[in-house]
Motif scaffolding. Structure first.
Motif, PDB file in Angstrom:
ATOM      1  N   UNK A   1     -15.993  22.896  -5.058  1.00  0.00           N
ATOM      2  CA  UNK A   1     -17.326  22.319  -4.853  1.00  0.00           C
ATOM      3  C   UNK A   1     -18.007  22.043  -6.189  1.00  0.00           C
ATOM      4  N   UNK A   2     -17.811  22.930  -7.169  1.00  0.00           N
ATOM      5  CA  UNK A   2     -18.467  22.779  -8.471  1.00  0.00           C
ATOM      6  C   UNK A   2     -18.063  21.465  -9.139  1.00  0.00           C
ATOM      7  N   UNK A   3     -16.756  21.180  -9.190  1.00  0.00           N
ATOM      8  CA  UNK A   3     -16.341  19.950  -9.899  1.00  0.00           C
ATOM      9  C   UNK A   3     -16.645  18.716  -9.050  1.00  0.00           C
ATOM     10  N   UNK A   4     -16.577  18.842  -7.738  1.00  0.00           N
ATOM     11  CA  UNK A   4     -16.926  17.701  -6.873  1.00  0.00           C
ATOM     12  C   UNK A   4     -18.405  17.337  -7.050  1.00  0.00           C
ATOM     13  N   UNK A   5     -19.255  18.360  -7.157  1.00  0.00           N
ATOM     14  CA  UNK A   5     -20.692  18.119  -7.312  1.00  0.00           C
ATOM     15  C   UNK A   5     -20.983  17.411  -8.625  1.00  0.00           C
TER      16      UNK A   5
ATOM     17  N   UNK B   1     -12.093  23.978 -13.822  1.00  0.00           N
ATOM     18  CA  UNK B   1     -10.825  23.260 -13.860  1.00  0.00           C
ATOM     19  C   UNK B   1      -9.672  24.237 -14.091  1.00  0.00           C
ATOM     20  N   UNK B   2      -9.876  25.204 -14.994  1.00  0.00           N
ATOM     21  CA  UNK B   2      -8.829  26.195 -15.284  1.00  0.00           C
ATOM     22  C   UNK B   2      -8.513  27.029 -14.053  1.00  0.00           C
ATOM     23  N   UNK B   3      -9.570  27.423 -13.303  1.00  0.00           N
ATOM     24  CA  UNK B   3      -9.355  28.213 -12.080  1.00  0.00           C
ATOM     25  C   UNK B   3      -8.499  27.421 -11.091  1.00  0.00           C
ATOM     26  N   UNK B   4      -8.830  26.149 -10.901  1.00  0.00           N
ATOM     27  CA  UNK B   4      -8.108  25.321  -9.919  1.00  0.00           C
ATOM     28  C   UNK B   4      -6.692  25.017 -10.389  1.00  0.00           C
TER      29      UNK B   4
ATOM     30  N   UNK C   1     -23.289  24.195 -13.658  1.00  0.00           N
ATOM     31  CA  UNK C   1     -21.963  23.755 -13.208  1.00  0.00           C
ATOM     32  C   UNK C   1     -21.254  22.955 -14.295  1.00  0.00           C
ATOM     33  N   UNK C   2     -22.004  22.077 -14.997  1.00  0.00           N
ATOM     34  CA  UNK C   2     -21.387  21.278 -16.062  1.00  0.00           C
ATOM     35  C   UNK C   2     -20.949  22.161 -17.233  1.00  0.00           C
ATOM     36  N   UNK C   3     -21.733  23.198 -17.523  1.00  0.00           N
ATOM     37  CA  UNK C   3     -21.356  24.129 -18.590  1.00  0.00           C
ATOM     38  C   UNK C   3     -20.075  24.874 -18.230  1.00  0.00           C
TER      39      UNK C   3
ATOM     40  N   UNK D   1     -32.018  21.553  -8.346  1.00  0.00           N
ATOM     41  CA  UNK D   1     -30.757  20.813  -8.385  1.00  0.00           C
ATOM     42  C   UNK D   1     -30.324  20.579  -9.828  1.00  0.00           C
ATOM     43  N   UNK D   2     -31.272  20.175 -10.682  1.00  0.00           N
ATOM     44  CA  UNK D   2     -30.933  19.908 -12.080  1.00  0.00           C
ATOM     45  C   UNK D   2     -30.482  21.186 -12.791  1.00  0.00           C
TER      46      UNK D   2
END
Length: 995
Positions: free
Chosen positions: A150-154, A200-203, A192-194, A185-186
């Motif tokens: 969800x984090x990278x999709x968002x 990505x590493x987790x996935x 999430x961007x940080x 939201x911001x």
């Protein structure tokens, strides 16, 4: 009372049943089993995502202590249960992030997934990247994967442009809430961007695991609620819903590919990583038998894949090179001429989407802006190729192409004609494509100012082929010649129709020619201003073919200002002409301008124009329907038609044709409930078309029922009989006897018969036409009084079987009307077997046997796929077959008579034998013997040929009778099969003869 208040009162006092009350969130707290029952409904109210919002909203409400201080939400049993209920709803949705992202805001989804991490016992305070997923319980590992997906999709979704909704007046008090949510939201997106690299590493770590995964279900979440049972089963390897490793890897590859693609704009190497992940996604998709737990957009995946290949210059990595790849390879190789040739070929195959072709043009234009030389002409040619593609598909031509035509060169015009020629598939050229390209050629001519260029187009072979009518070509070229001979009269468009300055002093004759040719309202007004400045005379008389309906002429000529009078008359006349030639776009422009003009000074003329614009829209929609469109009219148009039919403005001149076409429109679109139940009685009494429409609608409405109504049918019958009746006067002759004088077009009925026929020919609805055909067939049978030669049709039983005053009915008028009506119906649907049989019967009773047989065969062909199947017995009844036999007999086709005698339920041997005795037969005789399956007829043929000494024909008959499948000892099924096969072949042979 305001309109809203009235609506509320109406809603309260109406007798409609009230909708079921929505289940409240707290009811799920009181009844533990209610949630599962609610979610099992087909359309639960509230919906799943609404329940999640309600549960989390209630669980996160701050509390107020005794000192009236706001405290964070309490960690009590109520709030824990509400959060668990929200998780159970998400579990019911199988943790489908697509559905959750569409229904929940980022803050709410963040809260939900953090709660999932909490209940799944993800170690708090430890970064996800530091966790070893292989050592975690299956549901815990899956919770970590879901959160990071969800984090990278968002992050990816937040990078897409989103239209901001402007708050209305009633939303102003919500601005602070919206602002708070936006800030939350911001803040979440910043975090999430940080953490994007960690996610990505987790996935990528999850992609290394080869075991199956398990995700929480309603059952495992219930076990979590019961502390005693939770520690055991929920952490075991088989707890929860199983997600296969391939399914999860497929989804994760897709999501990770998306984030790398998004990062590619700042890091070119990310595109290669994205390409590799998308390749893995495609391979896994092919491998998977079931993709229940994979939620991805395959079209978007294909787009990502093509984009990655183009951006990484890796078109050879795929075994199947697509058209996209070929174009991208050519662009990289700077083979621009090959790109143009590929686009011309694609105008024929149309495999490349238009948006891709436009993106190639934008790429070339960008390179021109960057200073790359020699690309200007390439841009022009690609623009032309795209314009021809748009024209072939009936799309609007681009602004860039229209700008290109402002200063065209001969080379460019030649190239346009070349592209048009090469873009046509001459062998399979459809009428639509021909019409679209012809329209494009006309547009091209209208855009060219220079006569030499105009003649290049008008003398081209393709121009001649597309505009086949010489008169149409001649008028177009002449119009262009005249236009080029005059100076440019166009003025800068102004916001109002009235504020157009007069300019360009030229002679009156030239201006009058312009006035006749123009269809642009602003230029028409401008020319009239100039003409009135030169001479005071009525310019609405310039063209004798300008006509307005007699109903309006007095109102228009009563306008005091001469310029306004001319303008109103000419705009209306030109608009009506455009409607007559089905140029509805120009008609709308002309009528809209006229409406704007008359609104300022004449309410009466304003209503006239509104009525004419309604008629325009009705005819435009009916024209589209006649051309094959199945699109129903918009509700607004139906509402306007109703409004017109109910209009009671007495001093407005009304054209009867408007009411006539409105009623026909309602019948054609099956608005039977309105015509039968909602039309005011006064309208029915005063308007004959509404009365006729109501009777037709009532009769049709009751036809499909088990009991066909005779009361409304009798009313319709009486009306039609009156229309077809004549007034009779007694006159004494010279010899003293009293004779009868019949006056044909009398006004005994509500309409003259000619007007009635005109109205009928505006109807398209099959059931309405079938009803009218049935009525006239019955009337025709009664007035002809010929029981043997009756015409057949559907629903004959609903009409009366006799007439009290038969002498008053005009027999000839009835006969003509039947023929006209059936012929018209068949122009709308030539494959209606009932209408074909009726038409065939009409020809039969008038002794036109060849035409009758042709139509009987057509009726059989349309309901049997050209006789590849058996013709239904209710189509080829014994009566129809006997008429076909008589047709053949009257044309001296006696062998065909013998073959058809077998088709009857009981073979008519007497007629068959009599026919075979005839020696003067005009058909192929022995070539039809293969279609005879009745052994008795074949034996008779053998005997008769032997008796006549016709040895060759006798041998053919013996050969036919000797076929094994005709052996009378065969089972009945074999004999039936042999008969059916011969029937089909015979009817196909007959069709070839008579069609």
């Amino acid at each position: 009372m305001s309109a809203e208040a009235a609506d509320r009162v109406a809603a309260v006092t109406s007798g409609r049943p009230s909708t079921p009350l929505q289940t409240s969130w707290f009811e799920f707290l009181l009844d533990g089993s209610l949630l599962e029952k609610h979610l099992q409904k087909s359309n639960p109210d509230p919906a799943s995502v609404q329940l999640i919002i309600q549960f989390l909203e209630q669980a996160s409400k701050p509390s107020v202590n005794e000192q009236n201080q706001v405290q964070p939400p309490a960690d009590n049993r109520r709030n824990r249960t509400l959060k668990l209920l929200a998780l159970k709803v998400a579990a019911h949705m199988k943790w489908d992030l697509d559905a959750l992202e569409k229904g929940l805001t980022i803050p709410v989804l963040n809260m939900l997934l953090n709660e999932l991490l909490c209940v799944s016992k993800v170690p708090p305070g430890v970064k996800h990247v530091d966790l070893d997923l292989s050592t975690l319980p299956p549901t815990t590992a899956m919770a970590v994967v879901i959160y990071n997906r969800w984090a990278i999709r968002t992050i990816v979704l937040s990078s897409f442009p989103e239209k901001q909704t402007k708050p209305g007046p009633h939303q102003m008090n919500m601005l602070s809430i919206v602002q708070q949510e936006k800030e939350m939201t911001e803040n979440i997106l910043t975090v999430l961007k940080e953490q994007a690299t960690d996610s990505i590493s987790v996935l990528e770590g999850a992609l290394q695991l080869k075991k199956d995964f398990y995700v929480h279900t309603l059952r495992t979440l219930d076990l979590l609620a019961a502390d005693a049972a939770a520690n055991g089963e929920t952490e075991s390897s088989t707890a929860g819903l199983r997600i296969s490793a391939d399914e999860l890897h497929c989804q994760v590859h897709y999501d990770v590919g998306g984030i790398f693609f998004q990062q590619g704009c700042t890091d070119q190497s990310a595109y290669r990583k994205a390409r590799d992940h998308f390749r893995q996604t495609k391979e896994l998709l092919k491998k998977l038998d079931s993709t229940v737990h994979v939620h991805l957009d395959e079209k978007r995946l294909a787009g990502y894949w093509n984009a990655c290949k183009a951006l990484t210059e890796d078109c050879d990595s795929d075994s199947q090179t697509t058209a996209y790849d070929q174009i991208n390879s050519l662009i990289r190789a700077r083979s621009y001429q090959a790109v143009i040739e590929a686009f011309i070929k694609d105008n024929v195959s149309r495999s490349l989407p238009n948006n891709f072709r436009r993106s190639v043009l934008r790429e070339f234009l960008y390179r021109v802006q960057q200073g790359e030389s020699g690309l200007d002409e390439v841009c022009h040619k690609v623009c032309v190729c795209n314009a021809v593609r748009d024209a072939l598909e009936g799309e609007v031509l681009s602004v860039r192409f229209q700008q290109l035509l402002l200063k065209p060169s001969k080379g460019m015009v030649d190239f346009i004609l070349e592209v048009c020629t090469l873009s046509l598939e001459k062998e399979r050229l459809s009428e639509t494509t021909r019409r679209n390209l012809a329209s494009f050629m006309k547009t091209l001519c209208e855009s060219l100012e220079e006569l030499p260029l105009l003649f290049v187009v008008s003398s081209h072979k393709l121009f001649m082929e597309l505009l086949k009518e010489g008169r149409e070509r001649k008028v177009l070229v002449e119009q262009m010649r005249k236009r080029s001979a005059t100076i440019n009269l166009s003025a800068k468009p102004l916001p109002s129709f009235y504020d157009i300055p007069a300019s360009a002093s030229v002679n009156i004759g030239q201006l009058e020619q312009q006035l006749i040719l123009l269809l642009e309202p602003r230029r028409i007004r401008q020319i009239l201003i100039e003409l009135h400045g030169m001479a005071e005379r009525p310019f609405w008389r310039v063209n004798s073919k300008w006509e307005v309906p007699p109903d309006y002429i007095n109102v228009i000529l009563g306008i005091k200002d001469n310029l306004t009078k001319d303008l109103v008359y000419i705009l209306m006349a030109k608009g009506l002409h455009c409607i007559s030639i089905k140029d509805f776009a120009h008609a709308r422009q002309l009528f809209s301008a006229c409406l704007e003009l008359v609104t300022e000074f004449s309410p009466k003329l304003r209503q006239v124009m509104l009525n004419e614009m309604l008629l325009l829209e009705v005819r435009a929609h009916e024209t589209k329907a006649a051309e094959g469109s199945k699109e129903r009219p918009p509700p607004d148009l139906v509402s306007r038609v109703r409004g017109y039919l109910e209009m009671r403005i007495h001093d407005v001149p009304l054209r009867q044709v408007v009411g006539e076409e409105c009623v026909a429109f309602m019948l054609n679109w099956r608005e039977n409930d309105y015509l039968t139940l909602q039309v005011p009685p006064s309208l029915v009494m005063n308007n004959p078309y509404i009365k006729l429409g109501q009777l037709l609608a009532s009769t049709c409405k009751e036809l499909p029922g088990p009991k066909e109504s005779r009361r409304t049918a009798k009313e319709l019958w009486d009306v039609v009989v009156q229309i077809c009746s004549v007034s009779i006067q007694h006159k004494r002759n010279h010899d003293g006897r009293v004779g009868l004088i019949k006056h044909r077009e009398s006004s005994m009925g509500m309409l003259y018969r000619s007007k009635f026929i005109t109205f009928i020919k505006k109807l398209r609805e099959p059931l309405v036409l079938t009803t009218l055909i049935s009525l006239f067939v019955r009337l025709h049978s009664i007035v002809r009084d010929d029981i043997v030669n009756e015409v057949t049709a559907e629903h004959l039983s609903i009409w009366p079987s006799s007439l009290p005053n038969i002498q008053a009915v005009d027999v000839e008028a009835v006969a003509v009307t039947v023929k006209e009506l059936v012929s018209y119906a068949l122009t709308l649907n030539p494959n209606n077997q009932s209408w074909l049989i009726t038409q065939a019967d009409i020809y039969f009773v008038t002794n036109q046997y060849s035409a009758a047989l042709n139509l009987y065969l057509q009726a059989g062909a349309v309901c049997s796929d050209f006789f590849t199947k058996a013709v239904p017995p209710d189509v080829y009844t014994d009566q129809v077959l006997k008429r076909m036999i008589k047709c053949c007999s009257m044309m001296n086709c006696h062998t065909q008579v013998a073959v058809l005698c077998q088709f009857l339920r009981e073979v008519d041997y007497m007629t068959a034998f009599k026919a075979l005795q005839e020696q003067n037969s005009h058909d192929a005789m022995d070539s039809f013997y293969d279609y005879i399956w009745d052994v008795t007829i074949l034996e008779y043929l053998t005997h008769i040929h032997h008796k006549r000494g016709e040895t060759e024909k006798r041998q053919i008959a013996i050969k036919a009778i000797g076929q094994a499948e005709l052996n009378t000892s065969n089972p009945e099924e074999v004999l039936q099969l042999a008969a059916q096969k011969r029937k089909k072949r015979f009817l196909q042979a007959m069709a070839k003869l008579y069609f």
